[in-house]
Design a protein around this motif. Structure first.
Motif, PDB file in Angstrom:
ATOM      1  N   ARG A  80       0.813  -1.222   0.000  1.00  0.00           N
ATOM      2  CA  ARG A  80       0.000   0.000   0.000  1.00  0.00           C
ATOM      3  C   ARG A  80       0.849   1.276   0.000  1.00  0.00           C
ATOM      4  N   GLY A  81       2.165   1.135   0.027  1.00  0.00           N
ATOM      5  CA  GLY A  81       3.022   2.289  -0.156  1.00  0.00           C
ATOM      6  C   GLY A  81       3.398   3.058   1.093  1.00  0.00           C
ATOM      7  N   TYR A  82       3.405   2.386   2.253  1.00  0.00           N
ATOM      8  CA  TYR A  82       3.704   3.082   3.501  1.00  0.00           C
ATOM      9  C   TYR A  82       5.202   3.132   3.844  1.00  0.00           C
ATOM     10  N   ILE A  83       5.997   2.264   3.278  1.00  0.00           N
ATOM     11  CA  ILE A  83       7.358   2.089   3.783  1.00  0.00           C
ATOM     12  C   ILE A  83       8.356   2.986   3.054  1.00  0.00           C
ATOM     13  N   HIS A  84       9.143   3.702   3.855  1.00  0.00           N
ATOM     14  CA  HIS A  84      10.279   4.465   3.335  1.00  0.00           C
ATOM     15  C   HIS A  84      11.591   3.853   3.817  1.00  0.00           C
ATOM     16  N   GLN A  85      11.744   3.703   5.125  1.00  0.00           N
ATOM     17  CA  GLN A  85      12.938   3.101   5.702  1.00  0.00           C
ATOM     18  C   GLN A  85      12.555   2.198   6.874  1.00  0.00           C
ATOM     19  N   ILE A  86      13.361   1.142   7.069  1.00  0.00           N
ATOM     20  CA  ILE A  86      13.186   0.245   8.215  1.00  0.00           C
ATOM     21  C   ILE A  86      14.562  -0.066   8.782  1.00  0.00           C
ATOM     22  N   THR A  87      14.681  -0.020  10.100  1.00  0.00           N
ATOM     23  CA  THR A  87      15.897  -0.531  10.723  1.00  0.00           C
ATOM     24  C   THR A  87      15.738  -2.033  10.911  1.00  0.00           C
ATOM     25  N   HIS A  88      16.817  -2.788  10.754  1.00  0.00           N
ATOM     26  CA  HIS A  88      16.797  -4.232  11.025  1.00  0.00           C
ATOM     27  C   HIS A  88      15.578  -4.913  10.393  1.00  0.00           C
ATOM     28  N   PRO A  89      15.380  -4.786   9.081  1.00  0.00           N
ATOM     29  CA  PRO A  89      14.150  -5.283   8.455  1.00  0.00           C
ATOM     30  C   PRO A  89      13.928  -6.778   8.627  1.00  0.00           C
ATOM     31  N   ALA A  90      14.975  -7.583   8.531  1.00  0.00           N
ATOM     32  CA  ALA A  90      14.792  -9.033   8.648  1.00  0.00           C
ATOM     33  C   ALA A  90      14.333  -9.415  10.053  1.00  0.00           C
ATOM     34  N   GLU A  91      14.919  -8.796  11.072  1.00  0.00           N
ATOM     35  CA  GLU A  91      14.512  -9.083  12.454  1.00  0.00           C
ATOM     36  C   GLU A  91      13.072  -8.672  12.699  1.00  0.00           C
ATOM     37  N   LEU A  92      12.706  -7.489  12.217  1.00  0.00           N
ATOM     38  CA  LEU A  92      11.333  -7.015  12.418  1.00  0.00           C
ATOM     39  C   LEU A  92      10.339  -7.917  11.699  1.00  0.00           C
ATOM     40  N   ASP A  93      10.648  -8.313  10.488  1.00  0.00           N
ATOM     41  CA  ASP A  93       9.751  -9.181   9.731  1.00  0.00           C
ATOM     42  C   ASP A  93       9.563 -10.520  10.442  1.00  0.00           C
ATOM     43  N   ALA A  94      10.657 -11.079  10.964  1.00  0.00           N
ATOM     44  CA  ALA A  94      10.569 -12.353  11.682  1.00  0.00           C
ATOM     45  C   ALA A  94       9.716 -12.211  12.941  1.00  0.00           C
ATOM     46  N   ALA A  95       9.891 -11.099  13.659  1.00  0.00           N
ATOM     47  CA  ALA A  95       9.111 -10.881  14.876  1.00  0.00           C
ATOM     48  C   ALA A  95       7.628 -10.730  14.552  1.00  0.00           C
ATOM     49  N   ALA A  96       7.303  -9.978  13.493  1.00  0.00           N
ATOM     50  CA  ALA A  96       5.906  -9.760  13.130  1.00  0.00           C
ATOM     51  C   ALA A  96       5.256 -11.020  12.572  1.00  0.00           C
ATOM     52  N   ALA A  97       6.056 -11.914  11.992  1.00  0.00           N
ATOM     53  CA  ALA A  97       5.523 -13.162  11.428  1.00  0.00           C
ATOM     54  C   ALA A  97       5.314 -14.226  12.494  1.00  0.00           C
ATOM     55  N   SER A  98       6.036 -14.110  13.615  1.00  0.00           N
ATOM     56  CA  SER A  98       6.009 -15.193  14.606  1.00  0.00           C
ATOM     57  C   SER A  98       5.138 -14.912  15.819  1.00  0.00           C
ATOM     58  N   GLY A  99       4.650 -13.688  15.988  1.00  0.00           N
ATOM     59  CA  GLY A  99       3.826 -13.381  17.151  1.00  0.00           C
ATOM     60  C   GLY A  99       3.321 -11.958  17.108  1.00  0.00           C
ATOM     61  N   VAL A 100       2.707 -11.542  18.206  1.00  0.00           N
ATOM     62  CA  VAL A 100       2.151 -10.192  18.308  1.00  0.00           C
ATOM     63  C   VAL A 100       3.269  -9.216  18.674  1.00  0.00           C
ATOM     64  N   ILE A 101       3.415  -8.167  17.873  1.00  0.00           N
ATOM     65  CA  ILE A 101       4.342  -7.097  18.233  1.00  0.00           C
ATOM     66  C   ILE A 101       3.530  -5.883  18.676  1.00  0.00           C
ATOM     67  N   THR A 102       4.136  -5.064  19.513  1.00  0.00           N
ATOM     68  CA  THR A 102       3.504  -3.834  19.970  1.00  0.00           C
ATOM     69  C   THR A 102       4.297  -2.658  19.424  1.00  0.00           C
ATOM     70  N   ALA A 103       3.603  -1.736  18.782  1.00  0.00           N
ATOM     71  CA  ALA A 103       4.268  -0.605  18.131  1.00  0.00           C
ATOM     72  C   ALA A 103       3.580   0.689  18.516  1.00  0.00           C
ATOM     73  N   TYR A 104       4.331   1.776  18.413  1.00  0.00           N
ATOM     74  CA  TYR A 104       3.737   3.068  18.770  1.00  0.00           C
ATOM     75  C   TYR A 104       4.118   4.155  17.781  1.00  0.00           C
ATOM     76  N   ILE A 105       3.295   5.197  17.785  1.00  0.00           N
ATOM     77  CA  ILE A 105       3.593   6.453  17.104  1.00  0.00           C
ATOM     78  C   ILE A 105       3.244   7.568  18.071  1.00  0.00           C
ATOM     79  N   GLY A 106       4.084   8.586  18.126  1.00  0.00           N
ATOM     80  CA  GLY A 106       3.842   9.702  19.023  1.00  0.00           C
ATOM     81  C   GLY A 106       3.188  10.879  18.317  1.00  0.00           C
ATOM     82  N   PHE A 107       2.284  11.551  19.040  1.00  0.00           N
ATOM     83  CA  PHE A 107       1.573  12.717  18.516  1.00  0.00           C
ATOM     84  C   PHE A 107       1.567  13.797  19.589  1.00  0.00           C
ATOM     85  N   ASP A 108       2.104  14.953  19.273  1.00  0.00           N
ATOM     86  CA  ASP A 108       2.034  16.052  20.216  1.00  0.00           C
ATOM     87  C   ASP A 108       0.662  16.705  20.163  1.00  0.00           C
ATOM     88  N   ALA A 109       0.273  17.321  21.277  1.00  0.00           N
ATOM     89  CA  ALA A 109      -1.085  17.857  21.425  1.00  0.00           C
ATOM     90  C   ALA A 109      -1.053  19.379  21.368  1.00  0.00           C
TER      91      ALA A 109
END
Length: 437
Positions: free
Chosen positions: A36-65
């Motif tokens: 869908r065109g969301y990705i620009h850069q990823i750190t450690h892509p292979a590790e992240l992909d393996a983690a997301a494929a093998s179980g639930v990952i928790t991710a965040y984005i910060g928003f100032d108010a």
């Protein structure tokens, strides 16, 4: 997932995923983001992909108010959290109750005005109503949670903060970040308060990793330096998994900044921008943006999006309406979307006046007897009287569906209909009802 990682060297940055080739992701989450065109850069892509494929990952984005509402420029980040949850993972919405007091210097030429604690908390409460449209909140394993970083940032003593975290950041590296370097190159001052922002954002990641097992921080490409610093801090201090992912800088096909129009920001809260105006924003996007925006900002299947963006000739308008319908439904609900579409079609395609069109109330003495160019600008259809006069000369200004060639033409009482309004249109895309009061 293993919990021990070698920390990065002091000045190193994680190697981002090279997006020149199609990455063969195994996880549904990263495949969806890629397709869908969301990705620009990823750190450690292979590790992240393996983690997301093998179980639930928790991710965040910060928003100032900094305001009672986010604008559509933040929507790509909100949609990434939605994609995360749709793929079976847990989103954390981090509200910057603490960092809002400092201000992110990224892309800014001046310090942001400082807000009171009461204003910040009021803004957070208002912004939460938007996230509740896009995410499912609750206590289940993949339910979203909203967290305020003021909970930990305001609890640190200054000396403790410096001793615990200051040794992990070098001024050399901080000066190399675009958020700092570009500001200094423009010879705009940066306060020491703002200079600390990147430390605070990095500590956010560490705190969330420790308290909620958050392993991924996402954000826009302008946040890459801050995100990498957080990844580095988690891996360096606690030797635990930490990843970063950014989206491309989102601009329109014409090169404009997403979410900015001549009339101002496209706000997400209905109190700041009506569902009708929100629908119209999406209906009026550039032809070249339709397919990309359908992939990023709607849940429509990719094969349906491919069909819509391939519609020939005037058929692209049907694709734009599908985009406007889907985006407005997601934010404001199906009834509001249907009402907005009906009002727009009534006004633009059938020449009728609908009560659902945006209405501007102007003192009667500033309408009757005034030049139509002045009223057009006063109603927000143009930025100035001069622009309204040029619009009229070009045949783009209409009063009650009649073209007005002379911007100096005076408004008469007879121009106001039985309902007490007159219909002003600038071009084919902008209509308001003006009600003299």
């Amino acid at each position: 997932m293993t919990s021990c990682y070698t920390p990065l060297p002091s000045q190193a940055k994680p190697d981002p995923l090279p997006m020149t080739a199609e990455p063969a992701f195994k996880s549904d989450f990263l495949r969806t983001l890629r397709d869908r065109g969301y990705i620009h850069q990823i750190t450690h892509p292979a590790e992240l992909d393996a983690a997301a494929a093998s179980g639930v990952i928790t991710a965040y984005i910060g928003f100032d108010a900094t305001a009672p509402s986010l604008h559509v420029g933040s929507l790509i980040q909100i949609m990434m959290l939605r994609r995360l949850q749709q793929a079976g993972h847990k989103p954390v919405v981090l509200m910057g109750g603490g960092t809002t007091k400092v201000g992110d210097p990224t892309g800014k030429d001046a310090s942001r005005p400082q807000l009171t604690d009461e204003t910040i908390q009021s803004n957070i409460a208002s912004i939460r109503t938007v996230f509740e449209r896009f995410l499912t909140f609750g206590d289940k394993p993949t339910d979203a949670v909203m967290v305020d970083n003021d909970q930990w940032l305001s609890s640190y003593g200054y000396i403790q903060f410096l001793r615990d975290f200051g040794t992990h950041f070098t001024v050399n590296r901080m000066l190399a970040f675009d958020s700092v370097k570009l500001r200094l190159e423009r010879e705009q001052p940066m306060t020491f308060l703002e200079f600390n922002y990147m430390l605070m954002q990095s500590v956010d990641f560490l705190e969330l990793n420790r308290a909620r097992n958050v392993t991924l921080q996402m954000g826009g490409s302008d946040q890459w330096g801050n995100i990498v610093s957080g990844v580095d801090l988690v891996r360096r201090v606690d030797h635990k998994a930490a990843f970063g992912l950014t989206t491309p800088l989102l601009t329109t096909a014409s090169g404009g900044k997403m979410g900015k129009t001549a009339q101002g920001a496209v706000w997400l809260n209905a109190e700041q921008l009506s569902p009708y105006d929100y629908w119209q924003f999406w209906r009026n996007v550039d032809d070249a943006d339709v397919g990309r925006f359908l992939r990023l900002f709607t849940d429509l299947p990719l094969d349906e999006i491919a069909r819509l963006e391939a519609l020939p000739g005037a058929g692209i308008n049907d694709a734009k309406k599908a985009l406007a319908d889907a985006a407005t439904t997601m934010l404001h609900g199906p009834e509001a979307a249907a009402t907005a579409r009906a009002a727009a079609e009534s006004a633009f395609e059938q020449g009728k006046i609908s009560a659902d069109l945006p209405t501007v109330e102007i003192p009667r003495e500033e309408v009757i007897g005034a030049m139509i160019a002045a009223v057009t600008a006063r109603a927000g259809l143009t930025a100035s009287n001069g622009e309204a006069r040029r619009l009229a000369q070009g045949g783009g200004l209409r009063l009650n569906d009649q073209a007005i060639a002379d911007g100096a033409r005076l408004i008469e009482a007879a121009d106001i209909n039985a309902d007490g309004v007159m219909k002003l249109a600038a071009g084919k895309k902008k209509i308001v009802l003006v009600r003299p009061v």
